[in-house]
Design a protein around this motif. Sequence first.
Motif, mmCIF file in Angstrom:
data_model
loop_
_atom_site.group_PDB
_atom_site.id
_atom_site.type_symbol
_atom_site.label_atom_id
_atom_site.label_comp_id
_atom_site.label_asym_id
_atom_site.label_seq_id
_atom_site.Cartn_x
_atom_site.Cartn_y
_atom_site.Cartn_z
ATOM 1 N N LEU A 51 -6.760 -1.481 21.172
ATOM 2 C CA LEU A 51 -6.691 -1.602 19.719
ATOM 3 C C LEU A 51 -8.061 -1.430 19.075
ATOM 4 N N LEU A 52 -9.103 -1.928 19.727
ATOM 5 C CA LEU A 52 -10.449 -1.730 19.181
ATOM 6 C C LEU A 52 -10.823 -0.254 19.183
ATOM 7 N N THR A 53 -10.405 0.462 20.225
ATOM 8 C CA THR A 53 -10.644 1.910 20.265
ATOM 9 C C THR A 53 -9.890 2.603 19.136
ATOM 10 N N VAL A 54 -8.646 2.184 18.943
ATOM 11 C CA VAL A 54 -7.836 2.768 17.871
ATOM 12 C C VAL A 54 -8.468 2.479 16.514
ATOM 13 N N SER A 55 -8.970 1.255 16.321
ATOM 14 C CA SER A 55 -9.563 0.910 15.021
ATOM 15 C C SER A 55 -10.783 1.774 14.725
ATOM 16 N N ALA A 56 -11.558 2.137 15.757
ATOM 17 C CA ALA A 56 -12.704 3.024 15.535
ATOM 18 C C ALA A 56 -12.247 4.396 15.067
ATOM 19 N N LEU A 57 -11.165 4.904 15.680
ATOM 20 C CA LEU A 57 -10.622 6.198 15.244
ATOM 21 C C LEU A 57 -10.110 6.121 13.808
ATOM 22 N N VAL A 58 -9.435 5.027 13.505
ATOM 23 C CA VAL A 58 -8.883 4.864 12.159
ATOM 24 C C VAL A 58 -9.999 4.776 11.134
ATOM 25 N N ALA A 59 -11.063 4.062 11.459
ATOM 26 C CA ALA A 59 -12.176 3.919 10.516
ATOM 27 C C ALA A 59 -12.796 5.274 10.191
ATOM 28 N N GLN A 60 -13.032 6.096 11.214
ATOM 29 C CA GLN A 60 -13.614 7.420 10.975
ATOM 30 C C GLN A 60 -12.692 8.269 10.113
ATOM 31 N N ALA A 61 -11.389 8.254 10.435
ATOM 32 C CA ALA A 61 -10.441 9.056 9.662
ATOM 33 C C ALA A 61 -10.330 8.552 8.233
ATOM 34 N N LEU A 62 -10.331 7.235 8.063
ATOM 35 C CA LEU A 62 -10.205 6.668 6.724
ATOM 36 C C LEU A 62 -11.426 6.982 5.877
ATOM 37 N N GLU A 63 -12.586 6.950 6.485
ATOM 38 C CA GLU A 63 -13.805 7.292 5.751
ATOM 39 C C GLU A 63 -13.768 8.746 5.290
ATOM 40 N N ARG A 64 -13.359 9.631 6.209
ATOM 41 C CA ARG A 64 -13.237 11.044 5.811
ATOM 42 C C ARG A 64 -12.213 11.226 4.711
ATOM 43 N N ALA A 65 -11.066 10.542 4.849
ATOM 44 C CA ALA A 65 -9.997 10.699 3.867
ATOM 45 C C ALA A 65 -10.415 10.171 2.500
ATOM 46 N N ARG A 66 -11.137 9.039 2.469
ATOM 47 C CA ARG A 66 -11.567 8.491 1.185
ATOM 48 C C ARG A 66 -12.569 9.419 0.504
ATOM 49 N N LEU A 67 -13.479 9.988 1.287
ATOM 50 C CA LEU A 67 -14.420 10.943 0.704
ATOM 51 C C LEU A 67 -13.698 12.183 0.205
ATOM 52 N N SER A 68 -12.760 12.678 1.022
ATOM 53 C CA SER A 68 -11.997 13.853 0.609
ATOM 54 C C SER A 68 -11.150 13.556 -0.615
ATOM 55 N N ASP A 69 -10.562 12.349 -0.649
ATOM 56 C CA ASP A 69 -9.739 11.966 -1.789
ATOM 57 C C ASP A 69 -10.576 11.878 -3.055
ATOM 58 N N LYS B 137 5.505 -13.566 9.321
ATOM 59 C CA LYS B 137 4.775 -13.092 10.490
ATOM 60 C C LYS B 137 4.370 -14.272 11.376
ATOM 61 N N HIS B 138 4.222 -13.979 12.704
ATOM 62 C CA HIS B 138 3.948 -15.049 13.658
ATOM 63 C C HIS B 138 2.777 -14.741 14.593
ATOM 64 N N ALA B 139 2.220 -13.535 14.526
ATOM 65 C CA ALA B 139 1.048 -13.193 15.333
ATOM 66 C C ALA B 139 0.317 -12.051 14.627
ATOM 67 N N TRP B 140 -1.024 -12.012 14.835
ATOM 68 C CA TRP B 140 -1.838 -11.046 14.090
ATOM 69 C C TRP B 140 -2.997 -10.533 14.933
ATOM 70 N N ALA B 141 -3.448 -9.325 14.562
ATOM 71 C CA ALA B 141 -4.684 -8.765 15.096
ATOM 72 C C ALA B 141 -5.470 -8.215 13.908
ATOM 73 N N PHE B 142 -6.683 -8.741 13.682
ATOM 74 C CA PHE B 142 -7.541 -8.294 12.586
ATOM 75 C C PHE B 142 -8.652 -7.435 13.189
ATOM 76 N N LEU B 143 -8.637 -6.133 12.852
ATOM 77 C CA LEU B 143 -9.543 -5.167 13.470
ATOM 78 C C LEU B 143 -10.493 -4.612 12.415
#
Length: 856
Positions: A458-476, A422-428
């Motif tokens: 990307l920051l907006t997307v990361s907020a959406l992903v965080a909410q979905a991931l939290e729901r999914a982990r609780l559901s899982d 890899k040669h470039a990164w974004a940590f969100l």
Amino acid sequence: MISRLDFLRAADDSVTDSDVLRLALQHAMAELGALGGCVHMRGSGGELHLVSSAGLPAVSVRVWEVLPGDSASATARAVACDGCAWDPPGSRPTDAVVPPAGSAGRAAVPLHGARERAGEDGRKGAGESVGVLTLLTGRHSQPTPDDWWFLRQVAGWVRDRLTARPFPDPAASAPGPPLAGSADLLPAGAGELARALWNAEDAVLRVDTAWRVTAANPAARALLGHPDEAAADRVLWREPGPWQTPDAEERCRLAAARGRAVGFDAVLPATGRCHHVRVLPVSEGAVVHVMEVPPWRVRQADEVAAIRDSAERARRTAELTTALAAARTPKDVVEAVAARVLPPFAAQGLLVLVREDDRLAYIGSVGYPRAFLEHMGGPRGLPMTGRLPAERALLRDEPLFYASREEWMADNPYGDRPPSTKHAWAFLPLTASGRTFGVCVMAFDTERRLTPEERTLLLTVSALVAQALERARLSDAELTRARELQRDLLPRHLPHLREVTAVARYVPAGQGSDVGGDWYDLIPLSAGRVALVCGDVMGHGLSEAATMGRLRTATHTLAALELPPDELMGHLNDIVSDIGPDAYATCLYALYDATTGTCTVVRAGHPPPLVVHPDGRAGYPDVPDNPPLGGARPPFETAELVLPAGTLLLLYTDGLVESARRDIDEGMVALARLVEHADRGDLGRLADHLVGRLLPGGQPVTDDAALLVACLHALPRADVASWRLPDGPRAAGEARKHVREQLATWHLDELTVTTELLASELVGNVVRHAKGPIGFRLLRTGALVCEVSDASLTMPRIRRASETDEGGRGLQLVSVLAERWGSRFTSHGKTIWTEQPLTPTQDTVAAALLSLADAD
């Protein structure tokens, strides 16, 4: 193969025709390990024109520019016969190309157009072959059937993408108008038009079918780098100009082969200027018109492209929001991000990390090699040290962006090197409910500097992903707990019985689905009788799993009371009805008697059992179908089957035989056919075979599946002895005599005294409190069973006798002497039975007398 096809089908409408051909070649070569490949399109005269190639040296490309349609090569045969063709290594058709590394085989599959043609029988068949995809392989044998299938799928994908703008009918293609020089065929005034084009500032040139320049105006010669000399006989692709830009050659070739004009913009690598290239197919070649695009138009195009990109990203964000809302598991979240976020940002890697105590673990990744993930510590992750950029982004709750490896190293005070691929990164950072619990890492294979707008998105997307991931982990987590509860409610092990050998399989629904209410059971009863049960609570969720547990417990309790199957089903119906008006369940209860070989079956809305006879014949017996539990009204109809020893009895739930693509009747037919043709010697392997074949992938999609496979055994005649006893006081003596004689025959003399006492008490009870005739039976199963039957319907019960009572201690003595005892109704009265282990470990008579003395 499937993953490559899924990747190709995921390409959106922005993929150009040349990209379509290149992707098809690259994936076909990678899957078959080919040395090279090319795509030809069929011309109006039947010849084949090269439009795209990969992995071929320049000499091979020149030879393959134009192939005759009647060639003996696999490439031409695939088009002529409209089917796959193969040239083994070493074959020498007239247009064969032998790579420098040695001989190669050639595999060719045709490309079809959008038109349909009629076959000799008048029916419409596939579209006519308008092209062919050819691979050069190092194999000495032709591709396998799976390889041919894959190549046909790739060819079909090319057809679907290119025929969105249909191929022209090659037979209807008409030659284009000739250039100046054929004045007798040109209309009046064409000469002036030709001179104007010759002296225009735009470059105009003509090429033949091999893409050699046959005529070029001064502007074209200047563009080609030969302003003062003729450009004839020069191959277009070897000269400077916009055709040196990516995709240009493939677009030009495809336009000529399809017989339709095509235009595209290209930026000259040397000057940075933008040109518009238009290719007009004509007879024996094409006319190429190149016009420089003014700067204002470039800016306008850039603005339009920016607006289009913004709209596309907004569309993908909306799609991502919808996909994340439907995500049930962390895996679903990662897949949604990979499919809808990586492509618009041209990213190639995705890594989702979460903090678990003092460790940083990954829960999903795309584009990272296995070795890197193992270096990350696998799913358990690595201890957090604060050294990695991902840890710093998580701990500080701040995004980090690195446009190059140099920026990574400059910002890394500990000197940890980034992944080599890899040669470039974004940590969100991933933050939900005010807590930062993870980080989403997007990676690029090339250096990439994100614009402020892209970073904000990307920051907006990361907020959406965080909410979905939290729901999914609780559901899982909730789903995991529910499935653990469900597993605890099912039998951990089936009992080992002499009368029945059984195995069971339970397969939960697919990942993300709620738990179901399927269950099975094998319940040993008295006197060689066994109950086989299979049921399904309708619906999915914790309440259904709890209802399943209640029904299974109730079935055990009712079966232990020796209730007839129809009466037992009536009690289960009452239990389900009391749960609520929307509660329903299906159930099948089979009572097998190993002493008679009979099996009484009752079912309530459940699929019928499958009976497999010892000779291999399989069929579904005619068992009356009662309404499901919760909606039925007793009495329940039953069926009595006579099943010889060695018969297989299969009980199952509808999840095994029914799916969205197969109705239950088709599934039942498939189950019977599979059993008939399977090896039935090992029940475990048979059950695995049935589940594997009926549930592709090993897991149902939306419903649980349960399977109980039982082999029925008969109790040998020598292990059953029965007598009719006389009425009156002599009955007890007769019973003791039969006990002594029979146990001596069975070599169970050590059980004689205990069994005589049990027989005396049971027969004495009948003489005093019931009425004859009196039946007496001894059975040697996994234990010694003693039975006494009479014509009375009054059931015995233990009562505590007082010190002054002269009687009432008989059943207390029976309960101490026997390991188990009970009673059941029969068609003529009742039967009282006792059960003793065949190998007693102590003096049971002395223990019984001592127990009674203590009670007094």
